[in-house]
Design a protein around this motif. Sequence first.
Motif, short mmCIF file in Angstrom:
data_model
loop_
_atom_site.label_atom_id
_atom_site.label_comp_id
_atom_site.label_asym_id
_atom_site.label_seq_id
_atom_site.Cartn_x
_atom_site.Cartn_y
_atom_site.Cartn_z
N VAL A 1 0.83 -1.21 0.00
CA VAL A 1 0.00 0.00 0.00
C VAL A 1 0.87 1.26 0.00
N ALA A 2 1.93 1.27 0.82
CA ALA A 2 2.81 2.43 0.87
C ALA A 2 3.44 2.71 -0.49
N ARG A 3 3.73 1.67 -1.25
CA ARG A 3 4.29 1.84 -2.59
C ARG A 3 3.24 2.33 -3.58
N LEU A 4 2.03 1.78 -3.48
CA LEU A 4 0.99 2.11 -4.44
C LEU A 4 0.48 3.54 -4.28
N VAL A 5 0.37 4.03 -3.04
CA VAL A 5 -0.21 5.36 -2.85
C VAL A 5 0.69 6.46 -3.41
N ARG A 6 1.94 6.14 -3.67
CA ARG A 6 2.83 7.14 -4.28
C ARG A 6 2.69 7.19 -5.80
N GLN A 7 1.91 6.28 -6.36
CA GLN A 7 1.71 6.26 -7.80
C GLN A 7 0.54 7.17 -8.18
#
Length: 234
Positions: free
Chosen positions: A154-160
């Motif tokens: 989730v932490a990686r995806l929300v930066r997209q």
Amino acid sequence: MKLDASRAIGAYAAVTTLALAWLTLGANAGPKPATFDTIDVQRINVREPDGTLRMTIASRNRMPGIIVAGRETPHPDRPQAGMIFYNDEGTENGGLVFSGAMKDGKPTNLGALSFDRWRQDQTVSLSSDEAGDKRQAGLAINDRPDRPVDFATVARLVRQPASAERDAAIRAAGVGIATRAFLGRTEDKASVLALRDANGRKRLELKVAANGHATIDFLDDQEHVARSITDVNR
């Protein structure tokens, strides 16, 4: 000078006894708690004897990320100071956060006490939220997915960049919410008790509007009012 052996032995025994008594009493008493009149600090960690983190009190800039079983992942959005609680395994399971300032000439303010599911997000929250003339305060009860959140994903995806694919991937990582009940004051200045089904659809609402008009609404599975009871004396 003539040394009396019996007296020497007696003196040695007395000293040894006093030393053992002092050591025993000291060990039982434990360390003396430190006392301070004032402490200025940016963060305090409370840990178990084995090092497991149980609570953090921190300023906004020193708030931890999301900690699961002792492993920390950057938090995507927590710009508040406060207190975070951790369970027996060192996983975040609730907290008390607060913030507030003038933004674009309008007052903003937030205070929230929440409790989480195991390795999930908050299921109970008591909050007061203000942004200019929009104000809401109340108690919310939420359902969360049965599976734990994959916080690292989730932490990686929300930066997209936002997209339908990204949102679907976030849901697949265990993020989701279905509000089941809310009791409080809404942005339109009404006092409300709203009850929802397992899919988060509002099915019953008791409301007293700002002008004092009271209603009880029964809603269908499309959230359309199927029946309404009003205060007939108005």
